[in-house]
Scaffold this motif. Structure first.
Motif: not given
Length: 335
Positions: A264-282
């Protein structure tokens, strides 16, 4: 005037190009290669097509017959061949980048958008010289709007034909699919140019209107057809991911949660954007590497099993090890 013509020509085509590149949601094609496809259309393809058209110009007096041969036959053959040269080179040198029908459509359309952008510059400058800014804007809305996707869908057929050849285990299909794709692109191009040429020689406004509606309908039907075939390619990619990564879950290579995210592109996007918004670049980078490795593994498995390409054995083993490393408890704990 030239600056405005460049702006009105290149911005819409670059926007279209970015959109079709963005739609490739499972295994994104390299931006450098995608950009090269677009740039091929902007200059090399234009120059090759122009030289071919000048060399093949029929020795006839000006009139309907000469215009039909020049615009309705020679131009489509020269332009679709010039644009298709990049696709043929891609097929010969970088064929491993073509994983689905959508990839073929993508590269074909990118070349077409680049070609249309440069071609539009010449038409818009001519319109501006004759009728000023208003005429330029009117023509820009026509060429970037109603007819803006034409060159992309013409060359998209060539790309689809080459992709079909790449993905076919049968030798016979590998021979005829590129020819059929190129012929379809030339045919639609010839239809478009031929009808518009006839319209330009008609004095009857009613017939001209019918002709215009006919060519618009033909263009958009062709555009929808080639786009639908490209989307079918994306759908098949999802089926491969579902099937082959499901087997990797059974093997213990891939966690079930990651498997669902890959589908699911939506689930992938949600997980990655969530990490990005938290500032978790790694974590953002880890997820991108993980999804990329898993999806590439599915495609390589398909090429090995469905197409008989045994050369992917070592790559499949490497990707499995990569996935295990990215899902190790120590890495998962970083998130």
């Amino acid at each position: 005037m030239i600056g405005l013509a460049l702006l009105l020509s290149y911005l819409p085509m670059m926007g279209y190009a970015l959109f079709v590149w963005w739609l490739d949601r499972y295994e994104k094609e390299p931006l450098r290669l995608a950009s090269t496809a677009f740039l091929w259309g902007t200059l090399p393809a234009i120059l090759i097509a122009l030289m071919a058209e000048v060399a093949l110009e029929p020795p006839l007096e000006e009139g309907l017959e000469r215009d039909l041969i020049s615009s309705g036959l020679i131009a489509p053959l020269a332009e679709e061949t010039a644009k298709g040269l990049f696709l043929a080179l891609l097929f010969l040198r970088r064929r491993d980048e073509i994983d689905s029908l959508y990839d073929g459509f993508l590269y074909g359309s990118l070349v077409g958008f680049g070609f249309a952008a440069t071609e539009n510059v010449f038409y818009l400058i001519g319109a501006g010289i004759e009728g000023g800014t208003a005429a330029m804007l009117a023509l820009a809305s026509l060429r970037a709007g109603i007819f803006g996707l034409n060159h992309a869908f013409f060359t998209g057929f060539t790309g689809l034909g080459l992709a079909m050849a790449r993905l076919s285990p049968r030798g016979f299909r590998r021979l005829w699919a590129p020819l059929v794709g190129w012929s379809a692109g030339v045919g639609f191009h010839a239809f478009h140019n031929g009808v518009l040429t006839l319209i330009s020689h008609l004095g009857d406004e009613g017939s001209a209107l019918v002709g215009c509606l006919t060519v618009i309908a033909g263009d958009w039907m062709g555009t929808l057809l080639v786009f639908a075939l490209g989307l079918w390619g994306l759908y098949r990619e999802r089926l491969w991911i579902t099937w082959y990564l499901g087997k990797e879950v059974e093997r213990g290579t891939l966690p079930p949660a990651v498997y669902q995210e890959c589908r699911s592109m939506w689930r992938r996007g949600f997980r990655r954007w969530g990490a990005l918004l938290r500032g978790d670049w790694q974590e953002w980078k880890r997820l991108g590497d993980l999804y990329g490795a898993a999806i590439e593994l599915a495609f390589r498995q398909h090429q090995r099993l469905a197409l008989g390409e045994q050369r992917w054995e070592k790559e499949i083993a490497r990707l499995r090890e990569r996935i295990r490393a990215l899902t190790a408890p120590s890495r998962m704990g970083d998130s």
